[in-house]
Design an enzyme around this catalytic site. Structure first.
Site, PDB file in Angstrom:
ATOM      1  N   HIS A  92      50.225  57.974  22.513  1.00 35.17           N
ATOM      2  CA  HIS A  92      51.035  58.421  21.375  1.00 35.17           C
ATOM      3  C   HIS A  92      51.220  59.946  21.413  1.00 35.17           C
ATOM      4  O   HIS A  92      52.345  60.450  21.383  1.00 35.17           O
ATOM      5  CB  HIS A  92      50.361  57.993  20.067  1.00 35.17           C
ATOM      6  CG  HIS A  92      51.076  58.436  18.832  1.00 35.17           C
ATOM      7  ND1 HIS A  92      51.822  57.577  18.058  1.00 35.17           N
ATOM      8  CD2 HIS A  92      51.179  59.643  18.231  1.00 35.17           C
ATOM      9  CE1 HIS A  92      52.343  58.240  17.045  1.00 35.17           C
ATOM     10  NE2 HIS A  92      51.968  59.503  17.127  1.00 35.17           N
ATOM     11  N   GLU A  93      50.120  60.652  21.506  1.00 41.94           N
ATOM     12  CA  GLU A  93      50.206  62.117  21.490  1.00 41.94           C
ATOM     13  C   GLU A  93      50.903  62.630  22.740  1.00 41.94           C
ATOM     14  O   GLU A  93      51.639  63.614  22.695  1.00 41.94           O
ATOM     15  CB  GLU A  93      48.814  62.742  21.342  1.00 41.94           C
ATOM     16  CG  GLU A  93      48.069  62.352  20.066  1.00 41.94           C
ATOM     17  CD  GLU A  93      48.887  62.537  18.790  1.00 41.94           C
ATOM     18  OE1 GLU A  93      49.790  63.397  18.776  1.00 41.94           O
ATOM     19  OE2 GLU A  93      48.632  61.805  17.814  1.00 41.94           O
ATOM     20  N   HIS A 113      54.593  62.674  22.099  1.00 42.90           N
ATOM     21  CA  HIS A 113      55.032  63.901  21.418  1.00 42.90           C
ATOM     22  C   HIS A 113      55.084  65.049  22.431  1.00 42.90           C
ATOM     23  O   HIS A 113      56.001  65.862  22.425  1.00 42.90           O
ATOM     24  CB  HIS A 113      54.048  64.283  20.306  1.00 42.90           C
ATOM     25  CG  HIS A 113      54.145  63.450  19.063  1.00 42.90           C
ATOM     26  ND1 HIS A 113      55.331  63.258  18.396  1.00 42.90           N
ATOM     27  CD2 HIS A 113      53.196  62.781  18.357  1.00 42.90           C
ATOM     28  CE1 HIS A 113      55.100  62.499  17.321  1.00 42.90           C
ATOM     29  NE2 HIS A 113      53.816  62.190  17.285  1.00 42.90           N
ATOM     30  N   HIS A 129      58.119  64.938  24.641  1.00 45.72           N
ATOM     31  CA  HIS A 129      59.279  65.356  23.865  1.00 45.72           C
ATOM     32  C   HIS A 129      59.348  66.895  23.850  1.00 45.72           C
ATOM     33  O   HIS A 129      60.414  67.488  24.024  1.00 45.72           O
ATOM     34  CB  HIS A 129      59.127  64.814  22.436  1.00 45.72           C
ATOM     35  CG  HIS A 129      60.404  64.705  21.667  1.00 45.72           C
ATOM     36  ND1 HIS A 129      60.444  64.372  20.346  1.00 45.72           N
ATOM     37  CD2 HIS A 129      61.693  64.894  22.012  1.00 45.72           C
ATOM     38  CE1 HIS A 129      61.692  64.346  19.925  1.00 45.72           C
ATOM     39  NE2 HIS A 129      62.475  64.663  20.923  1.00 45.72           N
TER      40      HIS A 129
HETATM   41 ZN    ZN Z   1      52.716  61.025  15.871  1.00 45.35          ZN
END
Ligand code: ZN
Length: 689
Positions: free
Chosen positions: A478-479, A482, A485
């Site tokens: 998940h991290e 980010h 991105h």
């Molecule tokens: Zn998040």
């Protein structure tokens, strides 16, 4: 403009050296305040200079230098904020806290200067605008929007009122939190008879025992703090005690329960809603919900309501069935005639354990840290053609921290990240991605983005590698989403590069998208490897984990929808300014969507900090919204091949590289070929018809 913000004075402050990566080894708490003060004085002087003179404002003459000033300040502050989170010390905390009000005073001052707004407006309506790049236009539009939402267009009297409202709202938010905290701390369940611990696992007993010892008590102590409350309500076999702790928990800061009226948030909530409504109307919105939509991907609050109601409709049959199953189970096990709110977590957990029993420890052995990291990097290589490897030596804040770099197939450097994986003292819990350096183009070329990736997994013991739970693997992915991105962006302006300028309800798309890969057998083939044998995670174990993941998916979904609908309808209500009306809105929502009806004394809303004191007002739906986007995006990989290079490229180009330069709905359509649909999320949750 200068990349090196080092002053001409003899001040030798590593925080002001912006020539490369932060000099973590050299930074001391005593550097913080002087560096921030220096930057604030410098920025103020330069802004005054930019605003002086009669020349028509231009991009290069005003907007660009303003962005550079902003960015330089953020670069000085980023390592400070990061160290405060991962290397807490009294001296650093003091320095950090001392700077916060100065930074926020500066931000307010700049955003409320009418000359600043006029200058941006002039560029927006000037002859240069159509010739600006997409990123520049977007940045300008966002800036004007945010200034307008901060009251820049109001007349003097309204501006004063707007300011007063914002100030009162800030006070009310902290009062709401204080009431909730005081109410949480005021109640406890102190047990001294071991028989009263029936059902509780050893670990929960140990935590309660330690808590009692801390307070100099014998026996076991349970509180209304999240983990302690959850321990008890999930595992205690003592129904009357479950009811007691449930009642205390769901009546905190209200007119009900053991401390009825003592820290009642009712009037606070009413006042917050009334002020938000007034603020929205000052800015020309019919209600606060629409004001909130101004910065979201969702087009209107109507669209959000429709979205939530459709999801509710689709989840309700499954939720009804799950509840019926649970009622049957409780009846068969303990002869329970009526399943109450305080019984649901307990019987759910027992049923879940019975159905999907597997040892977390056994799963952990399949996820040694080096295997997981190699697997993660292999995945992004296959998807986006980028290589991740450890970078050369760099200054770090702890010996466990490593610096990595991401390169294109042709060797070009795309980004770098610090990975700080292990839990340790003085490091804040949880996991997050934060920006260290943003991407921008300067006279000297591209400034490569740098990220902080922080997790809190158990550190390795002895020579053995750290073993991650599957949850921790999912969190890391998940991290990292980010992080990708932020790091793979191609946008040349920090303000709309990476996650910047991306609507709140769309920013979790790249991160939640990454989670999907942790559940794919094909990926687990190289993402897992038993610490002793190297064998990948067995298929039957993965099947069990997948079923457990969707246990009671319908009930969970409806609960989230209930909160989200309540939040949205409350902020559309023309007259919600008292506890009675707020309760009525909630009752209507429950009537409409809930399968579980809580008892009449339940005052959940009095502790709903997300919307009353956090940033989620008329935005709680964002969780589900982003889940729909990420599931639907992933489903294109499912349809066209998980490692289909064209799909990977499209995701890279349309989602990861584009940052905040376009509307998220437009980007999504460019990737998916159509607007988002809820089907994939329902299918992944096991809720498809
Ligand atoms: Zn998040």
């Amino acid at each position: 403009m200068d990349r090196r913000a080092r002053p001409d004075t003899e001040l030798d402050n590593p925080l002001l050296d912006l020539s490369g990566l932060p000099r973590f080894r050299d930074i001391r708490p005593e550097h913080v305040a002087p560096a921030v003060d220096y930057m604030l004085v410098r920025n103020r002087a330069r802004i005054q200079a930019l605003l002086a003179g009669d020349a028509e404002p231009t991009w290069d003459g005003f907007a660009q230098p303003m962005e550079d000033l902003d960015e330089a300040l953020e670069r000085v502050w980023a390592p400070v904020a990061h160290l405060n989170a991962v290397c807490d010390s009294p001296a650093l905390r003091e320095a950090y806290d001392a700077c916060l009000p100065r930074l926020s005073a500066y931000a307010t001052e700049v955003s409320q200067d009418p000359r600043v707004y006029r200058a941006y407006r002039a560029i927006r309506s000037g002859p240069e605008y159509p010739r600006l790049t997409l990123a520049q236009r977007r940045l300008l539009d966002n800036t004007l929007r945010d200034l307008r939402l901060a009251g820049a267009e109001l007349g003097e009297a309204d501006k004063a009122r707007f300011k007063a409202i914002r100030k009162e709202l800030a006070t009310l938010a902290s009062r709401f939190d204080r009431h909730l905290l005081d109410a949480t701390q005021a109640w406890r369940l102190h047990l001294t008879d071991p028989a009263e611990l029936a059902g509780l696992p050893e670990s929960a007993r140990a935590r309660a025992r330690a808590r009692a010892e801390q307070e100099g008590l014998d026996g076991w102590l349970f509180t209304l703090e999240g983990p302690s409350y959850l321990d008890f309500i999930t595992y205690s076999a003592r129904r009357p005690l479950r009811r007691r702790i449930y009642e205390a928990y769901v009546t905190r800061a209200s007119d009900q329960g053991p401390h009825a009226g003592r820290w009642d948030n009712g009037p606070v909530m009413g006042r917050i809603l009334a002020l938000r409504r007034e603020m929205a109307r000052l800015l020309g919105y019919p209600h606060y919900a629409e004001y909130s939509m101004a910065t979201k991907m969702a087009g209107s609050s109507d669209e959000v309501l429709e979205f939530l109601r459709e999801l509710a409709e689709r989840a309700r049959p499954a939720a009804r069935q799950e509840l019926a199953e649970l009622e049957d189970y409780a009846r068969a096990e303990d002869g329970l005639e009526r399943l109450e709110a305080w019984d649901i977590p307990y019987y759910s957990e027992r049923l879940r354990e019975q159905r999907y029993r597997y040892a977390q420890e056994a799963v952990r052995a399949y996820f040694p840290e080096p295997v997981v990291l190699r697997g993660l990097f292999e995945l992004v290589r296959r998807l986006y053609g980028v290589e991740v490897r450890e970078a050369g030596p760099a200054q770090v804040w702890h010996p466990d921290v490593r610096l990595y770099e991401i390169r294109d197939r042709d060797g070009a450097l795309r980004g770098r990240f610090y990975l700080d994986l292990y839990a340790r003292r003085h490091k804040r819990g949880g996991a997050w991605m934060d920006e260290c350096i943003g991407r921008k183009r300067t006279a000297e070329g591209v400034q490569v983005p740098v990220a902080f990736l922080t997790c809190n997994v158990s550190p390795p013991v002895g020579d053995a590698p750290a073993l991650l739970t599957h949850d921790e693997v999912v969190t890391l992915f998940h991290e990292f989403g980010h992080g990708l991105h932020h790091m793979l962006t191609r946008v040349d302006h920090v303000g709309v590069a990476g996650i910047n300028g991306v609507a709140w309800d769309a920013v979790e798309l790249p991160s939640q998208f990454m989670e999907n890969w942790c559940w794919e057998p094909e990926v687990l083939g190289f993402l897992s490897g038993h610490v002793e044998t190297g064998a990948p995670l067995p298929g039957d174990l993965l099947d069990k984990m997948r079923s457990a993941r969707n246990f009671q998916a319908g009930m969970q979904m409806l609960r989230q929808i209930e909160f989200a609908l309540f939040d949205m309808l409350l902020h559309r209500d023309p007259a919600a300014d008292g506890p009675g009306r707020i309760q009525a809105v909630l009752d209507r929502v429950r009537e409409e969507v809930a399968v579980v009806r809580p008892p009449a004394f339940n005052r959940f809303q009095h502790g709903f900090a997300h919307i009353f004191s956090g940033g989620y007002a008329a935005g709680y739906y964002s969780y589900k919204w982003a889940e729909v986007l990420s599931a639907d995006a992933f489903s294109r990989f499912e349809e066209e091949g998980l490692f289909n290079p064209r799909v990977g490229r499209d995701f890279l180009v349309h989602i990861l590289e584009a940052g905040g330069t376009r509307e998220p709905a437009e980007l999504f359509r460019a990737f998916r070929g159509r607007p988002p649909r809820i089907d994939a999320l329902l299918r992944h949750s096991g809720l498809a018809a």
